[in-house]
Scaffold this motif. Structure first.
Motif, PDB file in Angstrom:
ATOM      1  N   GLY A  77       0.789  -1.220   0.000  1.00 57.52           N
ATOM      2  CA  GLY A  77       0.000   0.000   0.000  1.00 57.52           C
ATOM      3  C   GLY A  77       0.823   1.272   0.000  1.00 57.52           C
ATOM      4  O   GLY A  77       0.317   2.341   0.366  1.00 57.52           O
ATOM      5  N   VAL A  78       2.079   1.170  -0.436  1.00 60.44           N
ATOM      6  CA  VAL A  78       2.966   2.334  -0.471  1.00 60.44           C
ATOM      7  C   VAL A  78       3.181   2.740  -1.930  1.00 60.44           C
ATOM      8  O   VAL A  78       3.505   1.885  -2.766  1.00 60.44           O
ATOM      9  CB  VAL A  78       4.326   2.012   0.184  1.00 60.44           C
ATOM     10  CG1 VAL A  78       5.296   3.180   0.048  1.00 60.44           C
ATOM     11  CG2 VAL A  78       4.128   1.651   1.653  1.00 60.44           C
ATOM     12  N   PRO A  79       3.019   4.005  -2.282  1.00 57.34           N
ATOM     13  CA  PRO A  79       3.225   4.431  -3.674  1.00 57.34           C
ATOM     14  C   PRO A  79       4.648   4.109  -4.141  1.00 57.34           C
ATOM     15  O   PRO A  79       5.611   4.336  -3.397  1.00 57.34           O
ATOM     16  CB  PRO A  79       2.996   5.943  -3.628  1.00 57.34           C
ATOM     17  CG  PRO A  79       2.173   6.172  -2.406  1.00 57.34           C
ATOM     18  CD  PRO A  79       2.581   5.121  -1.423  1.00 57.34           C
ATOM     19  N   PRO A  80       4.805   3.577  -5.354  1.00 61.02           N
ATOM     20  CA  PRO A  80       6.147   3.288  -5.876  1.00 61.02           C
ATOM     21  C   PRO A  80       7.007   4.543  -5.922  1.00 61.02           C
ATOM     22  O   PRO A  80       6.511   5.633  -6.242  1.00 61.02           O
ATOM     23  CB  PRO A  80       5.870   2.751  -7.281  1.00 61.02           C
ATOM     24  CG  PRO A  80       4.470   2.256  -7.230  1.00 61.02           C
ATOM     25  CD  PRO A  80       3.745   3.160  -6.288  1.00 61.02           C
ATOM     26  N   GLN A  81       8.267   4.386  -5.603  1.00 57.60           N
ATOM     27  CA  GLN A  81       9.190   5.519  -5.589  1.00 57.60           C
ATOM     28  C   GLN A  81      10.620   5.032  -5.813  1.00 57.60           C
ATOM     29  O   GLN A  81      10.885   3.834  -5.803  1.00 57.60           O
ATOM     30  CB  GLN A  81       9.068   6.286  -4.279  1.00 57.60           C
ATOM     31  CG  GLN A  81       9.136   5.440  -3.035  1.00 57.60           C
ATOM     32  CD  GLN A  81       8.583   6.172  -1.822  1.00 57.60           C
ATOM     33  OE1 GLN A  81       9.270   7.005  -1.233  1.00 57.60           O
ATOM     34  NE2 GLN A  81       7.340   5.897  -1.450  1.00 57.60           N
ATOM     35  N   PRO A  82      11.550   5.971  -6.046  1.00 55.01           N
ATOM     36  CA  PRO A  82      12.929   5.561  -6.327  1.00 55.01           C
ATOM     37  C   PRO A  82      13.545   4.781  -5.168  1.00 55.01           C
ATOM     38  O   PRO A  82      13.208   5.007  -4.004  1.00 55.01           O
ATOM     39  CB  PRO A  82      13.656   6.893  -6.533  1.00 55.01           C
ATOM     40  CG  PRO A  82      12.598   7.878  -6.841  1.00 55.01           C
ATOM     41  CD  PRO A  82      11.376   7.427  -6.109  1.00 55.01           C
ATOM     42  N   VAL A  83      14.451   3.875  -5.530  1.00 57.17           N
ATOM     43  CA  VAL A  83      15.246   3.156  -4.529  1.00 57.17           C
ATOM     44  C   VAL A  83      16.699   3.507  -4.816  1.00 57.17           C
ATOM     45  O   VAL A  83      17.320   2.957  -5.736  1.00 57.17           O
ATOM     46  CB  VAL A  83      15.024   1.637  -4.595  1.00 57.17           C
ATOM     47  CG1 VAL A  83      15.857   0.945  -3.506  1.00 57.17           C
ATOM     48  CG2 VAL A  83      13.547   1.286  -4.441  1.00 57.17           C
ATOM     49  N   LEU A  84      17.238   4.427  -4.035  1.00 61.02           N
ATOM     50  CA  LEU A  84      18.592   4.915  -4.243  1.00 61.02           C
ATOM     51  C   LEU A  84      19.531   4.330  -3.201  1.00 61.02           C
ATOM     52  O   LEU A  84      19.121   4.054  -2.071  1.00 61.02           O
ATOM     53  CB  LEU A  84      18.615   6.442  -4.163  1.00 61.02           C
ATOM     54  CG  LEU A  84      17.751   7.161  -5.208  1.00 61.02           C
ATOM     55  CD1 LEU A  84      17.703   8.652  -4.924  1.00 61.02           C
ATOM     56  CD2 LEU A  84      18.286   6.894  -6.613  1.00 61.02           C
ATOM     57  N   PRO A  85      20.780   4.121  -3.565  1.00 66.52           N
ATOM     58  CA  PRO A  85      21.738   3.580  -2.600  1.00 66.52           C
ATOM     59  C   PRO A  85      22.133   4.619  -1.575  1.00 66.52           C
ATOM     60  O   PRO A  85      22.334   5.793  -1.886  1.00 66.52           O
ATOM     61  CB  PRO A  85      22.936   3.175  -3.466  1.00 66.52           C
ATOM     62  CG  PRO A  85      22.828   4.039  -4.682  1.00 66.52           C
ATOM     63  CD  PRO A  85      21.368   4.275  -4.897  1.00 66.52           C
ATOM     64  N   GLY A  86      22.247   4.160  -0.333  1.00 64.08           N
ATOM     65  CA  GLY A  86      22.721   5.020   0.737  1.00 64.08           C
ATOM     66  C   GLY A  86      24.138   4.649   1.109  1.00 64.08           C
ATOM     67  O   GLY A  86      24.945   4.252   0.258  1.00 64.08           O
ATOM     68  N   GLU A  87      24.437   4.726   2.404  1.00 63.13           N
ATOM     69  CA  GLU A  87      25.780   4.404   2.885  1.00 63.13           C
ATOM     70  C   GLU A  87      26.144   2.963   2.559  1.00 63.13           C
ATOM     71  O   GLU A  87      25.354   2.047   2.752  1.00 63.13           O
ATOM     72  CB  GLU A  87      25.859   4.641   4.399  1.00 63.13           C
ATOM     73  CG  GLU A  87      27.252   4.550   4.969  1.00 63.13           C
ATOM     74  CD  GLU A  87      27.287   4.813   6.467  1.00 63.13           C
ATOM     75  OE1 GLU A  87      28.382   4.727   7.052  1.00 63.13           O
ATOM     76  OE2 GLU A  87      26.215   5.098   7.050  1.00 63.13           O
ATOM     77  N   ARG A  88      27.363   2.769   2.032  1.00 61.13           N
ATOM     78  CA  ARG A  88      27.873   1.454   1.628  1.00 61.13           C
ATOM     79  C   ARG A  88      26.947   0.757   0.635  1.00 61.13           C
ATOM     80  O   ARG A  88      26.926  -0.464   0.541  1.00 61.13           O
ATOM     81  CB  ARG A  88      28.115   0.558   2.853  1.00 61.13           C
ATOM     82  CG  ARG A  88      29.232   1.044   3.764  1.00 61.13           C
ATOM     83  CD  ARG A  88      29.585   0.001   4.804  1.00 61.13           C
ATOM     84  NE  ARG A  88      30.651   0.446   5.686  1.00 61.13           N
ATOM     85  CZ  ARG A  88      31.953   0.295   5.450  1.00 61.13           C
ATOM     86  NH1 ARG A  88      32.352  -0.276   4.333  1.00 61.13           N
ATOM     87  NH2 ARG A  88      32.850   0.732   6.311  1.00 61.13           N
TER      88      ARG A  88
END
Length: 226
Positions: free
Chosen positions: A60-71
């Motif tokens: 139930g969460v709108p699709p959105q970017p998945v960006l890399p964070g730390e490491r």
């Protein structure tokens, strides 16, 4: 495959071979990150994020970017935690509401032996003894690859809770086989460094599951709140 290794609260979406899940178009900020990569890497990056966005929708969460964070750890939408994995011919993402699970890690690898010399660099002496014993009883499984995958899953579950590196030799993993189904079983990782704090309690053990099927080995590790 991955879904059977995880609690019911987790949503897992996977893609095999050239299957294309919905929403395979990257967001501009994702496309910019992966643009310099070779085509194979760009495709895996795209497909595993398509799996993640499908899992978001199921929660139930709108699709959105998945960006890399730390490491390189993925940055998930607020209120969610999860893990992604990809190898040749397979991609998967697993997401869960953070209220239901503190952390999780998944990994998939081709079911074949590790390259020569790798096992010695990623395992403890006691682990290698146990792998030899398993190989004597269940020779059809590439136990060295399974151990490597389990270590990857441990790290993916560990890092979001600690923000720290965990060396391959800082977790001692015991692989248990289900006698009724020798191609699967459970995992127990004893942390050899201070474990993460979850709800004020330090966790020294992370548990999970494993399976071998379809030419792949897959593992999962989960950290419950209590």
């Amino acid at each position: 495959m991955i879904e059977e290794l995880l609690p019911d609260s987790v949503v897992a979406v996977e893609a095999y071979g050239h299957d294309e899940p919905e929403h395979t178009t990257l967001y501009p900020e994702e496309a910019a990150l992966i643009a310099p990569a070779v085509p194979k890497r760009r495709r895996e990056f795209t497909v595993v994020r398509a799996c993640a966005r499908r899992a978001m929708e199921k929660l139930g969460v709108p699709p959105q970017p998945v960006l890399p964070g730390e490491r390189g750890a993925p940055r998930w939408p607020a209120g969610l935690t999860g893990s992604m994995t990809h190898c040749d011919g397979y991609c998967a993402a697993a997401l869960v509401r953070a209220a239901d699970l503190a952390s999780l890690g998944i990994d998939a690898e081709p079911h074949g032996p590790l390259p020569e010399g790798v096992l010695e660099s990623v395992s403890l002496p006691g682990e290698r003894v146990r792998l030899r014993e398993l190989a004597g009883t269940y020779p059809a499984v590439h136990w060295d690859r399974l151990l490597f995958s389990a270590k990857e899953s441990v790290y993916k579950a560990w890092f979001p809770l600690t923000g720290k590196w965990l060396d391959f030799t800082e977790a001692d993993i015991e692989i248990l086989v289900d006698p009724a189904r020798p191609s699967g079983g459970t995992l127990r990782a004893e942390l050899l460094v201070p474990g993460p704090l979850v709800g004020g309690e330090r966790r020294g053990v992370i548990e999970g599951r494993w399976t071998v099927q379809g030419g792949l080995v897959a593992t999962s590790m989960t950290v419950p709140h209590a």
